[in-house]
Write a protein that holds these residues in place. Structure first.
Motif, mmCIF file in Angstrom:
data_model
loop_
_atom_site.group_PDB
_atom_site.id
_atom_site.type_symbol
_atom_site.label_atom_id
_atom_site.label_comp_id
_atom_site.label_asym_id
_atom_site.label_seq_id
_atom_site.Cartn_x
_atom_site.Cartn_y
_atom_site.Cartn_z
ATOM 1 N N GLU A 257 0.819 -1.209 0.000
ATOM 2 C CA GLU A 257 0.000 0.000 0.000
ATOM 3 C C GLU A 257 0.862 1.271 0.000
ATOM 4 N N HIS A 258 2.185 1.113 -0.164
ATOM 5 C CA HIS A 258 3.131 2.237 -0.153
ATOM 6 C C HIS A 258 3.092 2.980 1.181
ATOM 7 N N ALA A 259 2.829 2.240 2.257
ATOM 8 C CA ALA A 259 2.846 2.825 3.596
ATOM 9 C C ALA A 259 4.221 2.606 4.216
ATOM 10 N N GLU A 260 4.800 3.658 4.749
ATOM 11 C CA GLU A 260 6.133 3.562 5.333
ATOM 12 C C GLU A 260 6.103 3.294 6.834
ATOM 13 N N LEU A 261 4.932 3.356 7.440
ATOM 14 C CA LEU A 261 4.815 3.173 8.877
ATOM 15 C C LEU A 261 3.714 2.167 9.190
ATOM 16 N N LEU A 262 3.913 1.378 10.239
ATOM 17 C CA LEU A 262 2.853 0.606 10.862
ATOM 18 C C LEU A 262 2.528 1.290 12.191
ATOM 19 N N VAL A 263 1.264 1.593 12.435
ATOM 20 C CA VAL A 263 0.872 2.222 13.698
ATOM 21 C C VAL A 263 0.098 1.194 14.511
ATOM 22 N N LEU A 264 0.668 0.764 15.625
ATOM 23 C CA LEU A 264 0.032 -0.214 16.494
ATOM 24 C C LEU A 264 -0.941 0.485 17.437
ATOM 25 N N ASP A 265 -2.197 0.079 17.389
ATOM 26 C CA ASP A 265 -3.238 0.548 18.307
ATOM 27 C C ASP A 265 -3.391 2.067 18.351
ATOM 28 N N PRO A 266 -3.600 2.729 17.196
ATOM 29 C CA PRO A 266 -3.848 4.174 17.237
ATOM 30 C C PRO A 266 -5.109 4.485 18.039
ATOM 31 N N GLY A 267 -5.063 5.567 18.804
ATOM 32 C CA GLY A 267 -6.207 5.983 19.596
ATOM 33 C C GLY A 267 -6.365 5.246 20.905
ATOM 34 N N SER A 268 -5.474 4.290 21.198
ATOM 35 C CA SER A 268 -5.584 3.521 22.440
ATOM 36 C C SER A 268 -4.676 4.121 23.508
ATOM 37 N N ALA A 269 -4.632 3.465 24.654
ATOM 38 C CA ALA A 269 -3.802 3.962 25.758
ATOM 39 C C ALA A 269 -2.319 3.896 25.425
ATOM 40 N N ALA A 270 -1.907 2.935 24.607
ATOM 41 C CA ALA A 270 -0.492 2.774 24.259
ATOM 42 C C ALA A 270 -0.366 2.566 22.756
ATOM 43 N N THR A 271 0.214 3.545 22.073
ATOM 44 C CA THR A 271 0.417 3.479 20.622
ATOM 45 C C THR A 271 1.905 3.343 20.322
ATOM 46 N N PHE A 272 2.235 2.460 19.391
ATOM 47 C CA PHE A 272 3.633 2.221 19.020
ATOM 48 C C PHE A 272 3.746 2.293 17.503
ATOM 49 N N VAL A 273 4.712 3.055 17.005
ATOM 50 C CA VAL A 273 4.930 3.202 15.566
ATOM 51 C C VAL A 273 6.139 2.372 15.145
ATOM 52 N N VAL A 274 5.942 1.545 14.141
ATOM 53 C CA VAL A 274 7.037 0.782 13.528
ATOM 54 C C VAL A 274 7.475 1.556 12.289
#
Length: 301
Positions: A169-186
């Protein structure tokens, strides 16, 4: 992430994919599944059939991932440990229906128009990060996904497959659990490492990156030293106001340049531009570094 991302469509003109990732994408939908097992002769009917790998999944977050994030927060773990935990974790990718085609309108009673059946496609959701890059949201639990988008369908996949989808999808980032208590960006290098099912080391600890920077600096007379540190965008702000020492969108690498005294502004600008061009041409640096910030300091006498 500091700002709420918004949905967006993929844009053209992206970086060419590495050969190994392009080959993996080209093989999708072929004669075998992702494990290399042939589809031919396989039955999906009957009590003993296995439709996918997550039939008994209760929808909760992967215990290994939660433990790695807790270790990162406690200072006993690091970003590489979180990404390593993701390599074997199940995540949920949100899929939503988008209108593909609407039937032709026909005249109805009292001047109204009646429309035929609509056709809908199922599509991945992508986000636009604050810096303009495309990101793919993924969720560690079905509960987190539903809270973020109640109408999205959760599709269970291994995180490595989600990373491959992000590349597609030409996405350079994975965003884990956006909008939650703990968000992590790969970030991009780790996304590619997950897609290739390889290990990942942050660029500020990567010896290949350090070697590339040292080689570029060796021929610059006015440069007295170089130091690599974590960038200002490595940490990520959590919902409770705390800072997680990892999982930020970047910049992830800080390059400290120790310059000799007496350089003019033009000389400093030329020196930095030359280094940037050299780093951009270096394959290891370009693949392993997502984003950088440069800090100038006067060399000690």
């Amino acid at each position: 992430m500091p700002q709420e991302p918004v949905p967006q469509e993929p844009q053209p003109g992206h970086r060419a994919l590495p050969g190994h990732i392009a080959a993996a994408l080209a093989g999708a939908g072929g004669a075998t599944d992702s494990a290399g097992q042939p589809w031919a002769g396989r039955s999906l009917s009957g009590d003993g059939a296995t439709i996918h790998n997550f039939e008994d999944d209760d929808g909760t977050a992967d215990a290994g991932y939660l433990a790695a994030v807790a270790a990162l927060a406690a200072g006993t773990g690091d970003e590489a440990g979180v990404v390593a935990a993701l390599a074997t974790a199940r995540v949920f990718v949100p899929i939503v229906a988008s209108l593909a085609e609407e039937g032709d309108a026909v005249a109805g009673a009292h001047g109204t128009e009646l429309h035929g059946d609509k056709q809908a496609d199922m599509a991945l959701v992508t986000l636009k990060a604050p810096d303009g890059r495309t990101a793919l949201p993924v969720f560690t639990s079905a509960e987190n996904l539903t809270a973020w988008h109640p109408e999205a369908r959760p599709v269970a996949v291994y995180a490595a497959r989600a990373a491959l989808s992000a590349v597609a999808e030409h996405a350079e980032l994975l965003v884990l659990d956006p909008g939650s208590a703990a968000t992590f960006v790969v970030r991009r290098p780790a996304v590619w490492a997950l897609a290739k099912q390889h290990g990942w080391v942050p660029s500020y600890r990567d010896q290949a990156v350090a070697d590339a920077v040292a080689a570029s600096a060796a021929g610059v007379r006015a440069l007295r030293g170089v130091e690599l540190r974590p960038g200002g965008g490595v940490a990520s702000a959590q919902a409770d106001g705390t800072q997680l020492p990892g999982g930020g969108a970047g910049p992830e690498l800080r390059v400290v340049l120790y310059l000799e005294d007496g350089l003019s502004a033009a000389e400093v600008q030329s020196l930095v531009a030359g280094l940037n061009e050299d780093w951009a041409r270096n394959e290891a640096f370009a693949e392993r570094v997502d984003s950088i910030e440069i800090k100038l300091q006067r060399a000690a006498p």
